[in-house]
Scaffold this active site. Structure first.
Site, short mmCIF file in Angstrom:
data_model
loop_
_atom_site.label_atom_id
_atom_site.label_comp_id
_atom_site.label_asym_id
_atom_site.label_seq_id
_atom_site.Cartn_x
_atom_site.Cartn_y
_atom_site.Cartn_z
N HIS A 110 0.84 -1.17 0.00
CA HIS A 110 0.00 0.00 0.00
C HIS A 110 0.89 1.24 0.00
O HIS A 110 2.12 1.14 0.11
CB HIS A 110 -0.95 0.00 1.20
CG HIS A 110 -2.13 -0.90 1.03
ND1 HIS A 110 -3.12 -0.65 0.09
CD2 HIS A 110 -2.48 -2.05 1.65
CE1 HIS A 110 -4.03 -1.60 0.16
NE2 HIS A 110 -3.66 -2.48 1.09
N ASP A 111 0.25 2.39 -0.10
CA ASP A 111 0.96 3.66 -0.17
C ASP A 111 2.13 3.74 0.81
O ASP A 111 3.25 4.12 0.44
CB ASP A 111 -0.04 4.79 0.10
CG ASP A 111 0.58 6.17 0.13
OD1 ASP A 111 1.31 6.47 1.10
OD2 ASP A 111 0.33 6.97 -0.79
N ASP A 142 -0.09 6.94 -3.45
CA ASP A 142 -1.25 6.57 -4.26
C ASP A 142 -1.63 7.66 -5.26
O ASP A 142 -1.71 7.42 -6.46
CB ASP A 142 -2.46 6.30 -3.35
CG ASP A 142 -2.44 4.91 -2.75
OD1 ASP A 142 -1.54 4.13 -3.08
OD2 ASP A 142 -3.34 4.60 -1.96
#
Length: 375
Positions: free
Chosen positions: A127-128, A156
């Protein structure tokens, strides 16, 4: 007819999560005709999923060969397509770049992932926070004793979505000029590294420490930080230039601090203490009245609920309410071809018939897809 500078551009989006829908939203806000391929589901269009606004939705079962052939036909018509799956997923479906460009050599094929299409981490989940960790960005943001995730704006949306958007637009210009399509490999880790260009330059010049909260723009400098007010709310200060710094001190009532001491790090603790004490003498509202709109480079720190009501945002109509949902208005602004929110978040499959027919399928072909359960 869609409105905006991309009116007449056809984009095929394969539904995903996070920054992918944000790219589709931006393209739609700019006027592109975006047809989104969704998985079959019960989502009836919540209206609160703001990043899903503005597109048409067709629900296809990509396990069916008829659905795959339909996607390839849509790619033949599209100017660009984009997806956000792990590397290899689209190839296994028969919808990878080779298959798509064979059907439409002028197609722009956008791919967004966290780690990119190749590299040791390409197949790893993430994830980010993971993507910005390996570029140095996360290390540089936060408190002296702890990195702090800056929402998912850096990886993101900044390093991923905006770079895919720029890549698609650049490749579209190339395709219009040459007729040649290509693949855009937008990795959030790559984009985040690119966003750090200025800071790597500062580091090369010896003007940036790798310690957090020790530099001019990371909260280390007392003239570029946040301060608590008498009522517990906060003010943000960014008085970098000497003339702005001088005005800030004047408004804070700090008349005797030597202006040449602004860049003297040995004087920063004393300066910070004095600025902290000054801000504690008034409420945020009082300081906003004193400073906002001046060259003191100070602004009240307000929450998401209050930001749409800030006078500047109201004057620029930076937020709009659609179907009772408050959301950001399209940006940037265009003098000749202003963008707009084309429509709200549609239910999955809301345009199964109309969307496919607008993109060239006949009613009989749509009926055949329905009969095969591919649609």
């Amino acid at each position: 007819m869609n409105q905006g500078p991309l009116a007449g551009v056809s984009i095929l989006e394969f539904s995903g999560i996070g920054p992918g829908p944000f790219v589709g939203m931006l393209l739609s806000d700019l006027g592109a005709d975006v047809l989104r391929i969704d998985r079959k589901g019960n989502d009836r269009g919540t209206k609160v999923q703001v990043t899903r606004r503005g597109r048409k939705s067709v629900a296809l079962d990509l396990k069916k060969p008829e659905a795959i052939e339909t996607c390839l036909r849509l790619m033949e018509r599209a100017d660009a397509t984009f997806e956000g799956f792990r590397p290899g997923v689209m190839e296994r479906l028969g919808l990878g770049p080779d298959a798509a460009l064979a059907r439409n050599p002028g197609l722009v094929y956008g791919r967004m992932t966290g780690w990119g299409q190749f590299g040791p981490l390409a197949q790893a989940a993430g994830h980010d926070i993971n993507y910005i960790a390996v570029t140095g960005a996360l290390h540089a943001i936060g408190l002296p004793d702890k990195p702090v995730p800056p929402l998912n704006l850096v990886g993101d949306f900044g390093g991923g979505a905006m770079y895919l958007l720029v890549g698609i637009l650049a490749a579209l210009l190339h395709a219009r000029r040459t007729g040649e399509g290509q693949v855009v490999d937008a990795a959030m880790s790559d984009g985040t590294a690119s966003l750090l260009a200025m800071f790597y330059g500062h580091m090369a010049a010896g003007a940036w420490s790798d310690d957090r909260a020790a530099n001019q723009l990371d909260g280390g400098a007392p003239y570029y930080d946040t301060y608590r007010c008498k009522d517990g709310r906060w003010m943000a200060v960014g008085a970098i230039e000497p003339q702005f710094f001088t005005l800030l001190l004047e408004k804070l009532g700090i008349a005797d601090f030597p202006r040449e001491g602004q860049l003297d790090r040995s004087m920063w603790p004393n300066l910070r203490a004095r600025i902290e004490a000054a801000f504690l003498t008034r409420t945020q509202r009082e300081w906003i009245a004193e400073m906002e709109g001046s060259d003191a480079c100070a602004a009240g720190v307000i929450g998401l609920e209050d930001a749409p009501n800030h006078p500047h945002n109201v004057a620029r109509r930076a937020f709009v309410t659609i179907d009772g949902v408050l959301q950001p208005a399209p940006a940037p602004r265009f003098s000749a071809t202003p963008g707009r929110i084309q429509e709200t978040d549609p239910a999955i499959g809301a345009h199964n018939i109309s969307g496919l027919m607008e993109w060239g399928l006949t009613r009989a072909e749509v009926a055949a897809l329905e009969k095969s359960a591919a649609l």
